[in-house]
Design a protein around this motif. Structure first.
Motif, PDB file in Angstrom:
ATOM      1  N   GLU A   4       0.816  -1.205   0.000  1.00 40.70           N
ATOM      2  CA  GLU A   4       0.000   0.000   0.000  1.00 40.70           C
ATOM      3  C   GLU A   4       0.856   1.264   0.000  1.00 40.70           C
ATOM      4  O   GLU A   4       1.801   1.379   0.771  1.00 40.70           O
ATOM      5  N   LEU A   5       0.521   2.192  -0.898  1.00 42.16           N
ATOM      6  CA  LEU A   5       1.185   3.497  -0.911  1.00 42.16           C
ATOM      7  C   LEU A   5       0.153   4.536  -0.497  1.00 42.16           C
ATOM      8  O   LEU A   5      -0.913   4.636  -1.104  1.00 42.16           O
ATOM      9  N   ILE A   6       0.445   5.277   0.580  1.00 42.69           N
ATOM     10  CA  ILE A   6      -0.492   6.299   1.049  1.00 42.69           C
ATOM     11  C   ILE A   6       0.140   7.666   0.836  1.00 42.69           C
ATOM     12  O   ILE A   6       1.287   7.903   1.244  1.00 42.69           O
ATOM     13  N   LEU A   7      -0.606   8.558   0.172  1.00 45.81           N
ATOM     14  CA  LEU A   7      -0.096   9.912  -0.056  1.00 45.81           C
ATOM     15  C   LEU A   7      -0.769  10.856   0.924  1.00 45.81           C
ATOM     16  O   LEU A   7      -1.993  10.845   1.066  1.00 45.81           O
ATOM     17  N   VAL A   8       0.022  11.658   1.634  1.00 46.54           N
ATOM     18  CA  VAL A   8      -0.554  12.590   2.621  1.00 46.54           C
ATOM     19  C   VAL A   8      -0.140  14.018   2.303  1.00 46.54           C
ATOM     20  O   VAL A   8       0.859  14.264   1.630  1.00 46.54           O
ATOM     21  N   LYS A   9      -0.918  14.959   2.818  1.00 48.86           N
ATOM     22  CA  LYS A   9      -0.590  16.386   2.645  1.00 48.86           C
ATOM     23  C   LYS A   9       0.606  16.714   3.536  1.00 48.86           C
ATOM     24  O   LYS A   9       0.649  16.312   4.696  1.00 48.86           O
ATOM     25  N   PRO A  10       1.580  17.449   3.014  1.00 56.21           N
ATOM     26  CA  PRO A  10       2.829  17.652   3.766  1.00 56.21           C
ATOM     27  C   PRO A  10       2.791  18.777   4.818  1.00 56.21           C
ATOM     28  O   PRO A  10       3.806  19.063   5.416  1.00 56.21           O
ATOM     29  N   HIS A  11       1.607  19.398   5.055  1.00 55.50           N
ATOM     30  CA  HIS A  11       1.599  20.564   5.955  1.00 55.50           C
ATOM     31  C   HIS A  11       2.071  20.260   7.373  1.00 55.50           C
ATOM     32  O   HIS A  11       1.723  19.249   7.947  1.00 55.50           O
ATOM     33  N   TYR A  12       2.865  21.162   7.922  1.00 53.35           N
ATOM     34  CA  TYR A  12       3.314  21.190   9.321  1.00 53.35           C
ATOM     35  C   TYR A  12       4.176  19.995   9.731  1.00 53.35           C
ATOM     36  O   TYR A  12       4.446  19.825  10.904  1.00 53.35           O
ATOM     37  N   THR A  13       4.613  19.174   8.769  1.00 53.30           N
ATOM     38  CA  THR A  13       5.361  17.979   9.190  1.00 53.30           C
ATOM     39  C   THR A  13       6.703  18.330   9.801  1.00 53.30           C
ATOM     40  O   THR A  13       7.235  17.560  10.595  1.00 53.30           O
ATOM     41  N   SER A  14       7.266  19.505   9.448  1.00 44.73           N
ATOM     42  CA  SER A  14       8.569  19.845  10.025  1.00 44.73           C
ATOM     43  C   SER A  14       8.421  20.660  11.311  1.00 44.73           C
ATOM     44  O   SER A  14       9.399  20.916  11.994  1.00 44.73           O
ATOM     45  N   GLN A  15       7.192  21.087  11.645  1.00 42.02           N
ATOM     46  CA  GLN A  15       6.998  21.917  12.843  1.00 42.02           C
ATOM     47  C   GLN A  15       6.430  21.129  14.019  1.00 42.02           C
ATOM     48  O   GLN A  15       6.434  21.593  15.141  1.00 42.02           O
ATOM     49  N   THR A  16       5.899  19.941  13.692  1.00 36.20           N
ATOM     50  CA  THR A  16       5.196  19.192  14.721  1.00 36.20           C
ATOM     51  C   THR A  16       6.141  18.226  15.440  1.00 36.20           C
ATOM     52  O   THR A  16       7.010  17.621  14.812  1.00 36.20           O
ATOM     53  N   CYS A  17       5.963  18.088  16.730  1.00 38.41           N
ATOM     54  CA  CYS A  17       6.756  17.119  17.494  1.00 38.41           C
ATOM     55  C   CYS A  17       6.209  15.727  17.219  1.00 38.41           C
ATOM     56  O   CYS A  17       5.022  15.475  17.416  1.00 38.41           O
ATOM     57  N   SER A  18       7.076  14.831  16.745  1.00 36.69           N
ATOM     58  CA  SER A  18       6.597  13.500  16.383  1.00 36.69           C
ATOM     59  C   SER A  18       6.297  12.664  17.627  1.00 36.69           C
ATOM     60  O   SER A  18       5.701  11.601  17.544  1.00 36.69           O
ATOM     61  N   HIS A  19       6.727  13.160  18.779  1.00 41.00           N
ATOM     62  CA  HIS A  19       6.535  12.412  20.020  1.00 41.00           C
ATOM     63  C   HIS A  19       5.163  12.705  20.646  1.00 41.00           C
ATOM     64  O   HIS A  19       4.406  11.787  20.977  1.00 41.00           O
ATOM     65  N   CYS A  20       4.841  14.035  20.794  1.00 43.60           N
ATOM     66  CA  CYS A  20       3.586  14.386  21.455  1.00 43.60           C
ATOM     67  C   CYS A  20       2.559  15.012  20.500  1.00 43.60           C
ATOM     68  O   CYS A  20       1.412  15.224  20.876  1.00 43.60           O
ATOM     69  N   GLY A  21       2.972  15.363  19.265  1.00 38.03           N
ATOM     70  CA  GLY A  21       2.033  15.906  18.300  1.00 38.03           C
ATOM     71  C   GLY A  21       1.797  17.392  18.408  1.00 38.03           C
ATOM     72  O   GLY A  21       0.937  17.959  17.740  1.00 38.03           O
ATOM     73  N   MET A  22       2.612  18.099  19.213  1.00 33.14           N
ATOM     74  CA  MET A  22       2.457  19.531  19.415  1.00 33.14           C
ATOM     75  C   MET A  22       3.073  20.293  18.241  1.00 33.14           C
ATOM     76  O   MET A  22       4.204  20.023  17.846  1.00 33.14           O
TER      77      MET A  22
END
Ligand SMILES: [Zn+2]
Length: 381
Positions: A325-343
């Protein structure tokens, strides 16, 4: 079962080269004849002649122009199909009116159909093709499925290739349970959520010197040729750029270097995407549409853009083949968000390479990997 195009290199003999060039010319002739016929009919108030009616016109065309009997006859039908497709694009307002093909910009490909094993691989080093008989080739060992047709191409560097369309069963890859998110960068072309980084190899750099030399030679020879054409014209002699063999050679050398760079890059991306699909069940990446719209004049950036487009295309069909499966997602805020808590911690300048979260106090995550993890998480948001 899937359809696969396999490109092989051809080493035709002088006699075979003459046939291929002649067949390209005959296909160009048929294209122009049919195009003129459609135009004349339209002017007389007649209706457009469809795909199959054009096939039926081949016979009378061969009576009128007996030299067409020399041609590979299925190739002429494919050419009329190409013309039909060009007209359909015109009717749908996707394209302008189909144009006549000139001697200066001739057709570079023709397609021949495999009927009753008329196209077969012999000993891995030869391919049997209609009219051409046995052609020496390289890469035919990769052809394993049922051959449907072959498209023979005269490349800009003067060499010959064939793309063989085959139907074959793809092996189903075992499930691994692994999910990966991909972020796109420039120094590293891809950053995976598991920390792996794919280098953006500079294939053009190794050949840059050679390329520059031939580009300069080309420019110089072109200027000289233009001067000679002007001088000849003053004396009443028509000359064309194609008459200058040295100039054509320089042009072909530049094309050859460009082709090598392109092939090296494509191989690299093929290898990477195949491995990726083997190792993961679900691959999540940015939907690149918006990025591709941005025209960028910076070389490294434009190459990266092109490579991402290729990666997306390769993954799209490889995942479909192997039931991944290949899932395409919108790239918004991916570099600003904490991958640990989602903030969302706000925009950061590019020179800050480490991600520190003021909210959950996670420190020192690689900025790019943080983004890749966010992309992976987005698929399940
Ligand atoms: Zn956090």
């Amino acid at each position: 079962m899937v359809l696969k195009g396999i490109k092989i290199k051809l080493y035709p003999t002088e006699k075979q080269k003459i046939f291929i060039d002649r067949n390209l010319a005959l296909n160009r002739f048929v294209w122009n004849q049919l195009l003129a016929m459609q135009g004349a009919r339209h002017e007389n108030g007649g209706r457009y002649v469809g795909k199959y009616a054009m096939h039926n016109l081949m016979k009378p065309l061969k009576w009128e122009f007996p030299f067409l009997k020399e041609a590979d006859s299925t190739s002429l039908e494919y050419t009329s199909d190409d013309l039909d497709a060009a007209f359909l694009r015109f009717f749908n307002k996707q394209n302008g009116y189909p144009r006549f093909k000139s001697r200066k910009r001739p057709k570079s490909t023709y397609t021949t159909k495999c009927i009753n094993n008329s196209i077969t691989v012999v000993d891995n080093h030869y391919i049997q093709m209609p009219k051409l008989k046995l052609v020496k080739c390289h890469g035919a060992h990769r052809i394993t499925g049922r051959i449907m047709r072959a498209t023979i191409r005269k490349e800009p560097d003067g060499s010959y290739t064939a793309t063989i369309l085959v139907e074959e069963a793809v092996p189903i890859l075992p499930k691994t349970g692994a999910i990966v998110g991909l972020d796109m960068g420039i120094t590293h072309l891809v950053i995976q959520s598991d920390g792996y980084k794919l280098k953006n190899k500079q294939f053009e750099r190794a050949l840059a010197k050679q390329k520059r030399i031939w580009q300069r030679k080309f420019a110089r020879r072109r200027e000289r040729a233009l001067r000679e054409i002007a001088a000849a014209k003053a004396n009443g002699v028509e000359l064309q750029l194609t008459d200058f063999k040295n100039l054509q050679k320089a042009k072909q050398q530049v094309a050859r270097i460009n082709k090598r760079i392109k092939n090296q890059r494509l191989n690299y991306l093929h290898h990477y995407t195949t491995q990726l699909v083997k190792e993961h069940d679900i691959i999540v990446m940015e939907d690149l549409k918006t990025k591709n719209l941005m025209k960028n004049h910076h070389l490294a950036r434009s190459i990266a853009d092109a490579s991402w487009g290729i990666i997306k295309n390769l993954l799209t069909y490889k995942c479909a083949w192997h039931k991944k499966e290949l899932i395409l997602v919108k790239p918004h805020y991916t570099s600003q968000t904490c991958s640990h808590c989602g903030m969302n911690t706000g925009k950061k300048p590019l020179h800050i390479r480490m991600f520190n979260c003021p909210h959950c106090h996670t420190v020192g995550i690689d900025r790019d990997i943080n983004a890749a993890v966010n992309i992976r998480n987005k698929a399940f948001a």
